[in-house]
Design a protein around this motif. Structure first.
Motif, PDB file in Angstrom:
ATOM      1  N   LEU A  74      38.380  14.916  19.364  1.00  0.00           N
ATOM      2  CA  LEU A  74      39.538  14.735  18.494  1.00  0.00           C
ATOM      3  C   LEU A  74      40.671  14.040  19.241  1.00  0.00           C
ATOM      4  CD1 LEU A  74      40.631  15.235  15.673  1.00  0.00           C
ATOM      5  CD2 LEU A  74      41.438  17.478  16.421  1.00  0.00           C
ATOM      6  N   LEU A  75      40.772  14.307  20.536  1.00  0.00           N
ATOM      7  CA  LEU A  75      41.752  13.611  21.370  1.00  0.00           C
ATOM      8  C   LEU A  75      41.461  12.117  21.394  1.00  0.00           C
ATOM      9  CD1 LEU A  75      44.117  13.691  23.382  1.00  0.00           C
ATOM     10  CD2 LEU A  75      42.452  14.161  25.191  1.00  0.00           C
ATOM     11  N   LEU A 118      49.027  14.895  16.887  1.00  0.00           N
ATOM     12  CA  LEU A 118      47.665  15.411  16.958  1.00  0.00           C
ATOM     13  C   LEU A 118      47.163  15.362  18.394  1.00  0.00           C
ATOM     14  CD1 LEU A 118      45.099  16.439  15.620  1.00  0.00           C
ATOM     15  CD2 LEU A 118      44.486  14.073  15.096  1.00  0.00           C
ATOM     16  N   LYS A 119      47.549  14.338  19.103  1.00  0.00           N
ATOM     17  CA  LYS A 119      47.161  14.208  20.509  1.00  0.00           C
ATOM     18  C   LYS A 119      47.719  15.378  21.331  1.00  0.00           C
ATOM     19  CE  LYS A 119      47.164  10.634  24.118  1.00  0.00           C
ATOM     20  NZ  LYS A 119      47.598   9.257  24.447  1.00  0.00           N
ATOM     21  N   SER A 125      34.939  17.852  33.406  1.00  0.00           N
ATOM     22  CA  SER A 125      34.693  17.062  32.199  1.00  0.00           C
ATOM     23  C   SER A 125      35.984  16.836  31.431  1.00  0.00           C
ATOM     24  CB  SER A 125      33.684  17.774  31.291  1.00  0.00           C
ATOM     25  OG  SER A 125      32.430  17.906  31.920  1.00  0.00           O
ATOM     26  N   LEU A 126      36.823  17.864  31.368  1.00  0.00           N
ATOM     27  CA  LEU A 126      38.101  17.730  30.685  1.00  0.00           C
ATOM     28  C   LEU A 126      39.028  16.781  31.443  1.00  0.00           C
ATOM     29  CD1 LEU A 126      38.767  21.442  29.601  1.00  0.00           C
ATOM     30  CD2 LEU A 126      37.714  19.604  28.284  1.00  0.00           C
ATOM     31  N   LEU A 127      38.984  16.843  32.765  1.00  0.00           N
ATOM     32  CA  LEU A 127      39.774  15.915  33.571  1.00  0.00           C
ATOM     33  C   LEU A 127      39.348  14.479  33.290  1.00  0.00           C
ATOM     34  CD1 LEU A 127      41.776  15.206  35.847  1.00  0.00           C
ATOM     35  CD2 LEU A 127      39.923  15.636  37.485  1.00  0.00           C
ATOM     36  N   SER A 128      38.059  14.265  33.224  1.00  0.00           N
ATOM     37  CA  SER A 128      37.529  12.932  32.939  1.00  0.00           C
ATOM     38  C   SER A 128      37.999  12.439  31.570  1.00  0.00           C
ATOM     39  CB  SER A 128      35.998  12.953  32.987  1.00  0.00           C
ATOM     40  OG  SER A 128      35.460  11.708  32.601  1.00  0.00           O
ATOM     41  N   ALA A 129      37.978  13.344  30.582  1.00  0.00           N
ATOM     42  CA  ALA A 129      38.421  12.966  29.238  1.00  0.00           C
ATOM     43  C   ALA A 129      39.906  12.637  29.222  1.00  0.00           C
ATOM     44  CB  ALA A 129      38.129  14.118  28.270  1.00  0.00           C
ATOM     45  N   ALA A 130      40.704  13.411  29.943  1.00  0.00           N
ATOM     46  CA  ALA A 130      42.143  13.167  29.993  1.00  0.00           C
ATOM     47  C   ALA A 130      42.442  11.791  30.578  1.00  0.00           C
ATOM     48  CB  ALA A 130      42.826  14.261  30.802  1.00  0.00           C
ATOM     49  N   VAL A 131      41.688  11.407  31.630  1.00  0.00           N
ATOM     50  CA  VAL A 131      41.864  10.086  32.237  1.00  0.00           C
ATOM     51  C   VAL A 131      41.446   8.995  31.250  1.00  0.00           C
ATOM     52  CG1 VAL A 131      41.082   8.552  34.078  1.00  0.00           C
ATOM     53  CG2 VAL A 131      41.584  10.957  34.579  1.00  0.00           C
TER      54      VAL A 131
END
Length: 570
Positions: free
Chosen positions: A482-483, A494-495, A513-519
């Motif tokens: 969703l991000l 929403l972000k 994995s969350l760090l990767s998505a944030a980048v």
């Protein structure tokens, strides 16, 4: 006579009347004061109801928690069945026996009767009025407060008929050990304990059956009644207030502390029109039609809201600097007061969790009922709690109801083979992405189904629902998707919501994995949060599969950045 319960609330001695009767456990509840749509009532805030399951709770239409330690409850269901449960002190549950029960029992005798008003006394005894004007009573009866001419406890609901035949009761009120009823003709009836003149008969002899309160009320039309500990108050149709009974703390508001055996008008309120009146343990509050609030009586815990602990024998105006007041609340079992303003702000003062709050304090609550559920001792209800709402829905409620409704939708999305039904107008209003998409040429195409293949069904459905509700409910793993969508569609709010969900759900296993998505989605705040989490749990994170499966460049950047932070120093 039957003695009162030994479990008695013991406030400061200065608040007690010079009488052998136990202190009050009474309060008026009337269906004439409905909750507003914004009150957001939650009955599970009272511990007794937290024991019930969601299927039972959703059937509750009205409820009351009462008793010395808030150990008894009565509720009415959507099909007008009456249930009770709790300690059953003095047979106050009306089940026909003296047994306590944690499992709700139905009072068959009251089945199908619509409850409009309910009140309880200190024994406790119960009064209940129905839509048809019938009056039922049960429980403690040591002073004939059940109105049946005896002093025998009422083990089950009994119709109160003496002197009330052909009368339609619209409201009831219980004092410590006396009772009152209001008829549709504006007549006030009282009975029971009368040591201080609270029955209004002109004497101090107990009244075994209902008797009309006359004197200066004879030609008046009463519109509301309330009982104090051993005192009584009534509001008449022109906004005047009358009081009688015990007045040792000035709770009658007459300018003195002498008892009154018959009704006496509160001269200090002349010139104002009172719309609502309530009584605390030994104090009273009145609300005028202009939204002005007056208080008088005992002030041991600051329950008058005047900023000190001095009793007031006459009404004084409080909260003068606040906006218009629309509701006031007090309960005989406590020294707590509350009020709600026109904009929905809720204030409380008096005894709040054993603290003395001398001035009205702004709370985060949406309704005055929550004040008593969270701060009063005991946690009884100050009125008959109502979960009833009319058919009106706000704009927000209507939008939420219509999301994914095929009956009203004019567009549907197909994601992973599943349909999501929406409304073009709402999407255009709520999202710039769709506003650009649905230009004039779109209507010419008459396209009714949009295929989505770059996002999963849970993610896209959550996004569309967000446009209808402003809320997001997703697990952290789906919130990553969703991000991505929020970034693609330039939905900044929403972000931020997605980032909050991800932060709340971060673990050692998913941190990298969350760090990767944030980048990847350029979420700088989330990236910093995930990086710090990884550093704080570096050994565990480096042992996860996600750490070794990550993109080589990201891994190099992480190691370099972690090194600069001193993560690899011994």
């Amino acid at each position: 006579m039957v003695s009162a319960s030994s479990e008695t609330f013991n406030p400061a001695s200065s608040d007690r009347p010079p009488a052998p009767a136990p202190p009050v456990r009474a309060q008026v509840f009337s269906a004439a004061r409905p909750h507003s749509e914004r009150d957001m009532v939650d009955v599970t805030k009272w511990p007794l109801f937290s024991l019930m399951g969601p299927q039972e709770l959703c059937l509750i239409r009205k409820a009351c928690v009462f008793g010395t330690s808030a150990n008894e409850a009565i509720y009415v269901t959507t099909d007008d069945e009456v249930f009770v449960f709790g300690l059953n002190c003095s047979n106050c549950l009306g089940t026909g026996d003296s047994q306590s029960t944690i499992v709700p029992k139905k009072l068959d005798f009251l089945s199908g009767r619509k409850v409009v008003s309910l009140s309880y006394g200190s024994g406790p005894h119960i009064l209940l009025a129905t839509e048809d004007g019938e009056l039922f009573a049960w429980g403690h009866n040591g002073y004939s407060q059940l109105g049946n001419g005896t002093t025998n406890q009422g083990v089950a609901p009994v119709l109160v008929s003496a002197n009330l035949l052909n009368k339609k009761v619209t409201e009831v009120a219980c004092g410590s050990h006396h009772s009152m009823a209001l008829t549709d003709a504006g007549e006030v009836y009282a009975w029971g304990y009368n040591n201080c003149g609270q029955v209004g008969s002109g004497s101090t002899a107990n009244q075994p059956t209902p008797r009309r309160v006359s004197s200066c009320l004879q030609s008046k039309v009463a519109v509301s009644i309330v009982c104090g500990q051993t005192s009584s108050l009534a509001v008449v149709d022109n906004g005047e207030v009358y009081g009688w009974g015990y007045n040792g703390n000035g709770q009658l508001g007459l300018g003195n502390n002498g008892n009154q055996l018959t009704p006496c008008r509160l001269a200090a309120l002349q010139g104002v029109c009172v719309q609502q009146i309530v009584s605390g343990y030994a104090h009273s509050l009145a609300l005028t039609d202009e939204g002005l609030l007056y208080a008088w009586g005992s002030n041991t815990y600051g329950q008058l809201g005047t900023g000190n602990k001095s009793n007031q024998l006459s009404p004084v105006q409080i909260m003068t600097e606040k906006e218009r007041i629309v509701e006031i609340a007090a309960c005989h079992s406590t020294h707590t007061s509350a009020a709600k303003t026109q904009s929905g702000q809720v204030y409380m003062w008096g005894q709040c969790r054993s603290q003395s709050v001398l001035l009205p304090l702004l709370t985060h609550f949406a309704c005055t009922d929550d004040v008593f559920a969270c701060f009063a001792t005991p946690t009884v209800m100050w009125r008959l709690l109502s979960m009833e709402h009319d058919d009106f829905l706000t704009v927000a409620q209507s939008l939420k109801k219509e999301f994914d409704n095929p009956e009203t939708a004019d567009l549907k999305f197909c994601v992973d083979g599943k349909y999501i039904y929406v409304h073009k107008a709402i999407l255009k209003i709520r999202c710039e992405h769709f506003r650009s998409m649905f230009q004039s040429h779109w209507n010419e195409d008459m396209k009714e189904v949009i295929e989505i293949d770059q996002f999963s069904y849970p993610v896209y459905r959550s996004f569309l629902e967000f446009l209808y509700t402003d809320n997001v409910e997703l697990p952290p793993e789906d919130a990553i998707g969703l991000l991505d969508l929020a970034t693609s569609y330039c939905e900044n709010r929403l972000k931020r919501l997605c980032q909050h969900i991800i932060k709340r759900g971060i673990t050692v296993e998913n941190a990298f994995s969350l760090l990767s998505a944030a980048v990847r989605y350029d979420a700088e705040d989330l990236e910093e949060f995930c990086f710090r989490f990884c550093i704080h749990h570096l050994t565990e994170v480096t042992q996860t599969a996600a750490f070794w499966q990550i993109d080589g460049n990201l891994l190099k950047d992480f190691i370099s950045r972690a090194s600069r932070c001193g993560a690899f120093k011994n």
